[in-house]
Each structure stands twice: as C-alpha cells, then as structure tokens.
Write an enzyme that holds these catalytic residues in place. Sequence first.
Site, PDB file in Angstrom:
ATOM      1  N   ASP A   1      29.045  23.544  57.898  1.00  0.00           N
ATOM      2  CA  ASP A   1      28.980  22.267  58.608  1.00  0.00           C
ATOM      3  C   ASP A   1      28.095  21.264  57.894  1.00  0.00           C
ATOM      4  OD1 ASP A   1      29.662  20.508  60.608  1.00  0.00           O
ATOM      5  OD2 ASP A   1      28.146  21.213  62.017  1.00  0.00           O
TER       6      ASP A   1
ATOM      7  N   ASP B   1      23.164  26.743  65.085  1.00  0.00           N
ATOM      8  CA  ASP B   1      22.199  25.666  64.924  1.00  0.00           C
ATOM      9  C   ASP B   1      20.936  26.082  65.677  1.00  0.00           C
ATOM     10  OD1 ASP B   1      24.095  23.681  63.691  1.00  0.00           O
ATOM     11  OD2 ASP B   1      25.091  23.968  65.615  1.00  0.00           O
TER      12      ASP B   1
ATOM     13  N   HIS C   1      20.972  21.081  59.174  1.00  0.00           N
ATOM     14  CA  HIS C   1      21.621  19.766  59.201  1.00  0.00           C
ATOM     15  C   HIS C   1      21.376  19.008  60.498  1.00  0.00           C
ATOM     16  CE1 HIS C   1      24.404  23.099  60.078  1.00  0.00           C
ATOM     17  NE2 HIS C   1      24.853  22.357  61.059  1.00  0.00           N
TER      18      HIS C   1
END
Length: 933
Positions: A126, A16, A353
């Site tokens: 994810d 991320d 995300h």
Amino acid sequence: MTTKKTAHLISHTHWDREWYMPYEHHHVLLIELMDKLLDTLDQDPEYRYFHLDGQTIIREDYLQVRPEQQERLDRYIREGRIHFGPWYVLQDEFLTSSEANLRNLLIGHRDARPLGVVSKTGYFPDSFGNMGQAPQILQQADIHNAIFGRGVKPTGFNNAVVDADSYESPYSEMIWRSPDGSEVLGILFANWYCNGMEVPVDSEKARVYWDKNLADAEKFASTPHLLFMNGCDHQPIQTDLPEALRTAAALYPDVEFIHSNFDDYIEAVTKDVPEHLATIQGELRSQHTDGWGTLVNTASARVYLKQLNQQGQTLLEKVAEPLAAMAHIAGVKDYPHHLLTHAWKMLMQNHPHDSICGCSVDEVHREMVTRFAKSRQLAEKLVSQSAQAIAESIHVQPAETWGEEAVLFTVFNTSGWNRNGIIEMDLIVDKAFFPEGPNPQALAQKVEKDALPAYQLIDSDGHVYSAEIKDLGAHFSYELPKDRFRQPYMARKVRVTFQAVDVPSLGYKTYALISVEKQAEIAEIAEMPDTSDVIEMQGMMMENGQLRVTVEENGTATIEDKVSGAVYKGLNSYENTGDIGNEYVYRQPEGETTLTTEHLKADLRIVEQSPYRVVMESVLRWDIPAGADELFELEKRQMVPFTERKAQRVKNIVPLLITTTYTLEAGSNMVKVKSDFNNQAKDHRLRALFPSGLVTDDHYADSIFEIAKRSNTPAKEWVNPSNAQHQQAFVHVTDGDHGLMIANNGLNEYEILQHEEGSTIAVTLLRASSELGDWGVFETPEAQCLGPQSVEYAIIPFAGDAAQSGACASAYVYPILWTTVQLGALARTFERESHAGADGKKVELPLSKQWLAWNAQGSSLAFSTLKIAEETGDLIARWYNLNSEPAELNVQPGFECASVYESDVLERVKGTMQGQSQTVPGYKIVTQGYALR
C-alpha cells in the site's frame, strides 16, 4: 506452459499499526488476531500459511504483550508456516530518506536472523507510489521480485479497479527496472490486496464469488497462476478457509485451489511468465491515472511531522552514526549498535505510510511527536558521547604555544563534503564547583568578577579568524562522572561566532580562543586567512563572491549568480488557496482566485551584519479567508466525494503575518530562507513561489538514491488540476546552461508551474485540513496546524550540471548540523587522560583529522553513509551516482585497514577490491567495506 489454472490464496492481514484508531486500539486487535492465528495453526494442519504483512514489527508488537508466546510464534516462523519480513515496517518510500529505507530493510533482516529465515518478498502492498531504485535495492538484498498495489495501472480511488484507455502494463506481471538497469519481477495487485477475502463456504454464494473474482484475476494475469489475497486492512483471519477451498474445488474442477504463500506463487509465476512482459522504468507514481488517487498530497499533510522526521533522520544517519564510527575507528569508544538500533526503531515506528503521511486521526500524530522526540534525544546523547570521546583523546601538546589560558574546541564535519559555514558555540572560560553547603549566588558572583581577556580566534594551522565573542555571564551546569556522584557548578560562558573554512569531510578541526597578547607573541607563526570573500551590503542588497541578493519592497528576493551572470527575480513570493480536500488529497474550491503577496509591501530591516554573515528581514501583513464555509461541513458529514464538493471559502478574514529572513554567508552559493508565521486560518494551503525564467519540459527532484527526472506536464489521463510531487533534499530546473535549485529542510511537496516566461517552482509550506478522508468520516482538527509555524529552505542558483557544479552537495549538506565540543573541562591544562586502544596504548589524536577522504570536488557521486556493520565490525561507506555516465570513486582512508571489499545494502562481504578506487556505473549504489586491523 501450464494450461490448468491455479488459484493461489495467500492468507494475510494488512496491518497498519495506527490509522483511523490510535496505536493501542489497533494493538488490542493485533493481540487478538495473533492469538487466533496461533490457535488455528495448532488446530488445523490444512491452514497451511500466513503472510505477516512483510514487516517484522508485528512480532515485536505482539510479544510486547504476549512474551510467553514467543516459542510458539517463532516455531511457526521457522517452519515456514508464518512468513516473516523482510522489512521492519511498511514505510512510505518517498517520505523517508534513502538510508532510512535501507535501515528498514537491514533491521528487518536483523530481526529475522535469529530465526534463521526471512521472507525474500519485496513487499509494498500500500505504498503511495514506489521509489525508482527499489529493484536495485532489492537485488542487492537477494530479493528478485516486488509486489505492490499502486503506481502502474490505475486501481482507482478507494481501491476500486477501473478500466482505462492507457495502461503502463497490460498484465499484473511486468519487469520493473531501476535507472541503473537492475530488474525484478514486478507483480501488481491488479484487483487490490483483498481480492480473495472472506471466501464463502456455501456453494451458492461461492459460485457467485468465484465467477466474478476468477474473471477479474484472469483479466490481468499473464500466466495460469492467479493471485488471491485472503485478507485486508486489520482483518481477522478466515479460520474456515480450508473448507471454503474444498467448496471452490468442487465447483471448478478445471481450477486448482491451493492455500499458498508468496515463495511458491512467485516460483510458479516465474516458470510460466511470458517473454513479452512490459518493462516499467524507474519510479511508480501513477502518472497514467486521473491524478486524484496518487495521494501525493500526503507529502504536505501535517508538515510539522515531515520536519521532525527530516531532523531525526539527518541526526541519526548523517551525525550520530558517522561520529560513532569515527570514535570506533579511533579506538576511543565502542560502536553502540544496540542504542543506534533502538533509536532507529523508534524513528521508524513513525514511518508506516499512514503515520508519516499525516493521514491518520489526531491521537496517532500526537504519539508520533513523542516518538520523534525520544529518538532524537537518544541520538543527541550518542552524538555527545562520541564527540566527547574523540575530543578527550586529541593530543593538545602541539597547542601549548597558545598558552594555558587558551580555550580549545573542536568542530566536527560529519557530512561527505569539505565544508564552510557559520559556527556558533558557547564556551566555558571559568567554572567553580559547588562546595558542601553550596551557595550558588556566591559562586556565580565569583566566576563573574574577573575581567575577560580580549580574545583572538585561531585554528590548529595557525590561521586567525574574524569572530564575534559575546560574554554570557554565569550559568549553572553539571558533570556526571563515571565514578562518583554528579558535580554541579557555575560556569562563566562566552559565545563565539565565526566562519569555519574547509573543515574536512568525515573529520574535524580544532580551534582556540587565545588572548590578543598571546597571539601577538606567536604572530610570526600565525597566518591571516584569505579575506577575499566577505559580505558587502548596500541598503537591502548583500553580496559575496558568488551571489548578489536584493530584498525587494514586496519581500521577494532578486538573486544574481555572479559566476554565470543569470538573474532570478521575484523569488519567494507567497501563494494562498483554499483546500476542501482532506489529509490525502488537496482540492482547491472551484472558481477560486488564488491569492499572492506579489503586490503587498513589506517592512524591511537588517537583522544582522558582520563580515561573514548578513541577515535581512521582510515582514508581510496579509489578510486571508478564515476557512471554508458551512457547506463544507455538510459535505464532509455526508461523505460527498472531494471531487464533487461545491464549498467555498468564507468572506471573513484573519491576519497572516509572515516574517521572512534571508541569510547570506561569505563563501556560500546559497541564500538561506526562514519563514515564520502564526496560522489562524483553516482549510487552506500556503506555498512559496520561485519563478526561474527557464523554459523547460522537465525538471529534477532529489528522490531515493537518485535525482529523478520528471516531466513538467503529466500524462494525458491526468485530470487533477494539481500536479504536486514528492522531493527529498531539493528540486531544480535547468536549461542546461543555468539552473535554479530550491533545497529544503523537511518540506516534501512541490509543484512545477508552467508559464510562457518559464517554469516556477512552488514549494508547499503548510496545508491545513480537517478530515482524514478515505473510507469513513474521521475529523482531524489538529491537521489544521493552527498556531506558530516555522519553515526553512534555501535558494541555490547554479551553472551547468547540478551535481558537478556542487549545487547538489550544498543541498545535501544544508540540513546537517555541525557538532562542536570543548576540549577538557576548561582546556586550560594539558594533562588530560587519553583513552587506551586495543593494544593498551594511549590513543592520541591530532588537532585536525579526516577519517575518509574521497574525490568529491566536481564529482557526480553523492556520499550517503558512514557506519559500522554489526555482523563484521567493519566500517561501511556508501555512495551513489547521480548521473547516467560512469564516475570514478577514489577513496583515501585515514586509518589502518586490513582490506577493502565490495559490500551491499545488507552490509555483507561480496568481493575483494584492488585498492580503494572504483568505477561507479551510472545511477549505481555502491557500498564499500573496510576491514579494520
């Protein structure tokens, strides 16, 4: 079938870019990780592979700081030891547009192209649910698998694996099928993407580790090939993995332990997969779970981000790209691939995300706002340049009858449908450049002293329009010539407002302000437009030829669809509840009474009235609780699970003043709504309610390249009181004869509320929360979204099929901005330089033009994109079928092309077409390429 078990360990780190720390904090860790990875690959030949998380931006982020490592990194990618792509970023699929999902895949492949290798793994580790058309998109990109972590079998919140009585697939392997029938092999991270992390080297610890992990993997595997993901979120690489695998091999001689990669693993699974795999259809949204872990409420976290994203996406894909393509086809400006890619990349850096979902710390989302602005600024500049290049090549000689005082301007329609609508544009009617030793005050007085003529608005076909023309006085502006220094000037401006009629899709129409005297001279060739559809009003009722709208005393709207006779009452009341969840999950306090504006009295007034537009205003003064009580703060600090929280809202109140405007335009099938409010409350949710009066079991939501049919009632495993879901452009309910659609401008969350009297559409306008949630305690005070807020949406009644009635097209066009440009400096002379084409001849464009026409009226097809392919230089156009039945696509290019061919989502040449007609199967995405002469 192979009988011996094989444990495939795939080393990776799920990266991320930003989440519980801001980007640069994560960035430092990425540099350290990549340095260590390259050193390990150099030093240990037994450390064979590393999966770079399916996103090419990791390479970009690393080389930004370590450019000297490019040759070293690229060598390992070319050798296949580092697996690279296929995406640019790991996006949230439901909160990014259809075309944004494709640009993500396209740019990922483009970044990998110079290296000669790209991973063909459909990687969604994810994503908070998966788009139903993913198999079709992946197949078109020659990707025949999808690997994902959510959406099918419940993994439980916080990534904990749980048993359930009902699974959508008994195995971690399944067939995933799109609505059009495209299929890929789906592989679920049944034990999450960290089930092979931190493998022990010590024999005693290794036996405990592998006894459990092998059993967990075997529980769901349909083949002897067991997948173990050696890594997790931001996890450093395990440098002693080869030694740990030797330990495991000694302990379990009946299992082959290999340091593997997805290519080898998928090939092995494909050979041994049983024939009786379950087939999973369409969207993967975890409906067969308890409903808390779907994380769908990220669609309403920090709504301002969703609004900025929608604006940025629409500007790029529906305005900047089509205009640049038109200018390129016309031969007046080269297509700016490099700048558009740069703008897309800046936008997509907000699409991971944990970014676009609004579920990160405040610093992350502050930086996102800046990225949105930078991408938008670049897109705006490209729009201006393309439109100006086209406008400068319009041959205005036929308009000489309008006179030298005529003020000409062009309106571009970059949508895929012919369009009516209100145009508001500022025009220069006089200007004076600064002389040496400028005296701006004198220049301003000079350009303001002359009286303006009485103007009449006319189009290139001679139609006269009713228009409001307002004198704006003198204003400063400037030009930036290509061959000399900037040129400041004072300009006399007027603002013209009128209703444009039938502006051609993917084209433009030219208009002019002429004097009334000149219009009288040419009256014999001017035709008055059809004035049969104008706005009429009485009190707080307004109507056009299609709709009658009454704003009621409580601020709601009653709408009569004059075409079908259906009447919808009580539309757009507001609902308010507490929220003691977090950025991921909405949770209403137990036993709380929901507040509504149903019984309030609004202040009503007329804001604007003209023959082509009426705007009515409702002002509601509402008192709501100021926030959650002290127990909530304690529960957050102590990490009490949100499902177990007992906090309530406080008794003290704060004002919530909601100003709502309802706009009805002549010829329109929608009522535009704008709600403005100053949020001073914390820990709450605000929604707009639209009771349809239609009794239905299902509803329809615009999703990624499809209108998804969804049940109003969740599966029996669902225990979450809320059944909120994602939408793109709209959601609608219908009983087959009548339907009610709510279109939106960056509002991605809705819920269908079931009542005996029919279904109510609830659209989330604001959700205020104060913590990130998930695995730790991270305060996010800016997620409360305090301060002024503004949201926009539209109410569209329709009859029959939503697509064929034109309702879907209206919703798709609704957020697309008009592009306008004034012709020439003043459009007062007709001796302007034209652009030269490839053959050296001047390009002379007509006063009105359409570059690509297709059979849009009454069609179930939706237009998606018009752009230029980077590799071939050909024009790319894309449509998709919204219904299950085949639809005919007939295209008429307004330019010369050498050939037309079938293309795909990667814009490749796939096969020749006979003519421009094509039968589009149900739910199919079709891309056509036009080879330019």
